[in-house]
Write a protein that holds these residues in place. Structure first.
Motif, PDB file in Angstrom:
ATOM      1  N   ALA A  75      18.070 -18.906 -33.148  1.00  0.00           N
ATOM      2  CA  ALA A  75      18.761 -19.672 -32.016  1.00  0.00           C
ATOM      3  C   ALA A  75      20.100 -18.718 -31.829  1.00  0.00           C
ATOM      4  N   LEU A  76      20.551 -17.759 -32.647  1.00  0.00           N
ATOM      5  CA  LEU A  76      21.737 -17.241 -32.592  1.00  0.00           C
ATOM      6  C   LEU A  76      21.280 -15.438 -32.454  1.00  0.00           C
ATOM      7  N   ALA A  77      20.299 -15.296 -32.152  1.00  0.00           N
ATOM      8  CA  ALA A  77      19.578 -13.931 -32.200  1.00  0.00           C
ATOM      9  C   ALA A  77      19.969 -13.315 -30.752  1.00  0.00           C
ATOM     10  N   VAL A  78      20.225 -11.716 -31.045  1.00  0.00           N
ATOM     11  CA  VAL A  78      20.670 -11.047 -29.864  1.00  0.00           C
ATOM     12  C   VAL A  78      19.624  -9.823 -30.003  1.00  0.00           C
ATOM     13  N   PRO A  79      18.609  -9.390 -29.070  1.00  0.00           N
ATOM     14  CA  PRO A  79      18.727 -10.157 -27.758  1.00  0.00           C
ATOM     15  C   PRO A  79      17.824 -11.633 -28.140  1.00  0.00           C
ATOM     16  N   PRO A  80      17.990 -12.390 -26.935  1.00  0.00           N
ATOM     17  CA  PRO A  80      17.316 -13.837 -27.289  1.00  0.00           C
ATOM     18  C   PRO A  80      15.818 -13.597 -27.634  1.00  0.00           C
TER      19      PRO A  80
ATOM     20  N   TRP B  49      24.114 -24.544 -33.179  1.00  0.00           N
ATOM     21  CA  TRP B  49      23.423 -24.517 -31.846  1.00  0.00           C
ATOM     22  C   TRP B  49      22.290 -25.057 -31.937  1.00  0.00           C
TER      23      TRP B  49
ATOM     24  N   TYR C 232      26.792 -23.099 -24.248  1.00  0.00           N
ATOM     25  CA  TYR C 232      25.750 -22.133 -25.075  1.00  0.00           C
ATOM     26  C   TYR C 232      25.381 -21.036 -24.175  1.00  0.00           C
TER      27      TYR C 232
ATOM     28  N   THR D 220      29.078 -14.079 -27.607  1.00  0.00           N
ATOM     29  CA  THR D 220      27.997 -13.078 -28.417  1.00  0.00           C
ATOM     30  C   THR D 220      26.601 -13.334 -28.153  1.00  0.00           C
ATOM     31  N   PHE D 221      26.040 -14.453 -28.272  1.00  0.00           N
ATOM     32  CA  PHE D 221      24.530 -14.848 -28.007  1.00  0.00           C
ATOM     33  C   PHE D 221      24.277 -15.571 -26.652  1.00  0.00           C
TER      34      PHE D 221
ATOM     35  N   LEU E 193      23.210 -16.654 -23.134  1.00  0.00           N
ATOM     36  CA  LEU E 193      22.282 -15.898 -22.200  1.00  0.00           C
ATOM     37  C   LEU E 193      23.052 -14.773 -21.298  1.00  0.00           C
TER      38      LEU E 193
ATOM     39  N   GLN F 179      24.802 -11.832 -22.609  1.00  0.00           N
ATOM     40  CA  GLN F 179      23.507 -10.964 -23.198  1.00  0.00           C
ATOM     41  C   GLN F 179      22.859 -10.015 -21.963  1.00  0.00           C
TER      42      GLN F 179
ATOM     43  N   ARG G 295      25.410  -7.613 -20.698  1.00  0.00           N
ATOM     44  CA  ARG G 295      25.570  -6.465 -21.622  1.00  0.00           C
ATOM     45  C   ARG G 295      24.336  -5.466 -21.386  1.00  0.00           C
TER      46      ARG G 295
END
Lengths: 302, 355
Positions: A57-62, A266, B186, B191-192, B194, B197, B200
């Motif tokens: 859920a907190l991953a970067v990138p999604p 989240w 959210y 940081t995370f 959408l 990101q 970025r």
């Protein structure tokens, strides 16, 4: 007289002129499909997040592809989950029960009182009928915060704050204007001829109401009830200020989860939201034909 | 029982006539008694006195309706409940707005007349909050009208699966403000989230939308417009599907241009509904609270604090009870004017569609 045949008669008053802007083919379906999916995306993404593990859920990138897990849903109902080794009681089963119980009871009460009132306003106009209706609509249009200041003091003095009785009374009053306007719009649509005919045949007013009018508005009552349920289910400000620890509803508890007394999880929040949204989305589907009337409190019929 | 019960006399009953069903007098008496009670008695007792006075006033109104109209019996419970839960609190807060009173102090209210109103109307902070609210209302309603209008045109024609796709678009409107606030919290997360990101990808740095005033405004407007554009769409759609087809057929024979068809046929049919959508959304946007509260809490600083949120802060967090009731009366007045206007257009449209 047969009860079943009569309602049909009354409803058939619409003109036969064909209306609308015309037809389009599958091309339009594809275009509208893309737009709808983009529009629906924020909801879709939350539902997907609900099935993700905490790190996904907190991953970067999604992450678009992930292994679905039910851990978030389990945590909503398992009452206890551990964040950094600390077990915290989320109590969401209680909050869901509260939401259902409070919304259900207050909508049922508002329906009984409101349907009678709507019939009264529709069939036996009072002197100053429009004024009454205007005041009733205004109480609904008011910013909640305007009414809440005195109500808050009133509830503290009478000891109703934080009790089921208090919040149910308040929500009944909150639903009433909507119920009255909505049901009045349904009663106004019925043809008075059928009722007059029944009266000529010697039916009493009570009988006319229960045997002639009510069967014709069953669908309307159902739509009104469901709209009331959604409105109450979603309500936040009254619940925030007037419910206690034991009577808290889901929106308040959800907002507190964001506020962070258990840290923002989240995935868990998305799972709560998903559970919270499913009934609403289902209902939207079944209500499609009454949606316009519902969102405008019965003032716009078609 | 005969059905044709006719009101006994025309016009209002004479104001000063001392009768049980003289409700205008009863309401005036209730207000006077309540104000006197709030001024003279401690709050715990004055509440019950005021409540009793209002119940008597309500009783008088019900009695008035009961004797003369059959409808009175039917609407009495509803009016009684609304009286207790809405009208009475409103009257009480009207009374409080002429006093100096704080709910967390034991001190009895002190009568100050119109001082509260004078203070509020000359308070630059209140005007700033009203300005913020106005900017948000204009922005969000404009976006909703435009997006809703375009969506309605997309869905105006019949096509396969239309019914199901419509659900996807209509859903946001039915959601809770809390859920929508949580969604966008959210998505705007630095940081995370959408959005961050996505930005970025181009700039290489995380993007904190809610950090600047403009960003926070845009964030609120986007969330609110996303939620309520379907409302406008629904109303415009109702107008579009009510246009008789023969008008378009006639226009096709006359080889009318697209623009000509829109201005002469389509627009007159949706004009009334557009007006209703505009007013309805303005009223609702005017009380913008939940989404601001959940997304930005009025921040950064107080730059996105709407008048509702300001009122909430004043009343609940700072316990400035009588000051906040004064502001709430200014809000109330605005909403009454807008609701009146809304009903005027509702009635006008009802007349137009009938003829």
């Amino acid at each position: 007289m047969t009860d079943a045949a009569l309602p049909r008669l009354a409803m058939r008053r619409k003109s036969r002129v064909s209306r609308g802007v015309g037809h389009a083919g599958w091309g339009r379906t594809i275009g509208a499909g893309v737009v709808s999916l983009i529009y629906f995306f924020p909801v879709l993404w939350i539902v997907l997040t609900a099935f993700k593990s905490h790190s996904d859920a907190l991953a970067v990138p999604p992450k678009w592809l992930f292994t679905p897990t039910l851990e978030n849903f389990v945590q909503v109902f398992n009452r206890a989950y551990s964040a950094d080794g600390v077990a915290v009681d989320t109590k969401f089963d209680l909050f869901f029960f509260n939401s259902i119980f409070i919304a259900g009871t207050s909508v049922a009460l508002a329906l009984i009182i409101g349907t009678l009132a709507a019939f009264g306003f529709s069939r036996y106009p009072l002197k100053g009928n429009q004024t009454y209706l205007f005041i009733i609509l205004t109480t609904r249009m008011l910013p909640a915060i305007v009414v809440i200041i005195p109500i808050l003091i009133m509830f503290r003095v009478t000891g109703l704050a934080g009790t089921y009785v208090g919040i149910i009374m308040l929500y009944t009053a909150f639903n009433l204007p909507f119920t009255i306007w909505m049901m009045k719009s349904f009663f106004d649509e019925l043809s008075p001829d059928v009722e007059d005919a029944a009266r000529l045949d010697g039916s009493s007013d009570t009988k006319v109401f229960f045997k002639i009018c009510m069967p014709q508005v069953y669908a309307g009552i159902a739509a009104t009830a469901v709209f009331g349920l959604i409105l109450t289910w979603n309500e936040y400000l009254f619940a925030l200020l007037l419910t206690g620890v034991q009577t808290r509803t889901v929106p308040v508890a959800m907002a507190q989860t964001i506020g962070g007394d258990i840290g923002v999880r989240w995935g868990l929040l998305a799972a709560i939201e998903t559970l919270f949204l499913i009934p609403v989305i289902l209902v939207t589907f079944f209500l499609q034909n009454h949606l316009l009337r519902g969102v405008t409190f019965g003032t716009v019929k078609r | 029982m005969t059905t044709d019960t006719v009101p006994v006399s025309g016009g209002l009953p004479r104001l000063l006539e001392l009768r049980a069903d003289n409700w205008p007098l009863a309401i005036i008496l209730a207000v006077v008694i309540s104000i006197a009670a709030i001024a003279l008695l401690p709050p715990e007792i004055s509440f019950w006195v005021a409540l009793a006075a209002c119940i008597l006033a309500a009783g008088s109104a019900v009695y008035n309706a009961w004797g003369r109209y059959k409808g009175g019996l039917l609407v009495a419970p509803a009016i009684a409940l609304l009286f207790i839960m809405n009208i009475f609190p409103l009257m009480w807060s009207l009374g409080l707005s002429f006093f100096s009173y704080r709910a967390n102090r034991a001190r009895a209210p002190v009568f100050v007349g119109l001082d509260n109103y004078a203070d509020i109307l000359t308070d630059p902070v209140v005007w700033e909050r009203l300005q913020t609210t106005a900017v948000l209302v204009v922005l969000t309603v404009t976006v909703q009208m435009v997006v809703g209008f375009l969506l309605a045109f997309l869905f105006a024609k019949q096509f396969p699966l239309r019914r199901y796709l419509l659900i996807l678009v209509l859903t946001p409107m039915m959601l809770s403000y809390v859920a929508v606030g949580a969604f966008f919290r959210y998505y705007y997360e630095p940081t995370f989230g959408l959005l961050s990101q996505f930005v970025r990808l181009f700039t290489g740095e995380p993007y904190i939308l809610l950090q600047s005033t403009e960003g926070a405004m845009a964030g609120i407007v986007f969330a609110d417009a996303w939620m309520w554009s379907p409302f406008v769409m629904l109303l415009v759609l109702a107008g579009l599907v009510s246009v008789p087809k023969y008008l378009y057929e006639a226009a096709a024979i006359d080889r009318a241009s697209f623009w000509r068809k829109f201005t002469s046929i389509t627009f007159p049919y949706i004009r009334g509904l557009l007006m209703l959508a505009l007013l309805f959304r303005t009223i609702e946007a005017f009380k913008l609270f939940d989404i601001v509260f959940l997304l930005t809490e009025g921040g950064p600083g107080t730059s996105t604090e709407t008048v509702s949120l300001y009122l909430f802060r004043q009343a609940i967090q700072f316990n400035k009870t009588s000051d906040s009731t004064t502001i709430s009366y200014i809000l109330l007045f605005t909403v009454i004017v807008l609701t009146n206007l809304y009903l005027y257009f509702v009635n006008r449209r009802a007349r137009e569609t009938q003829s």
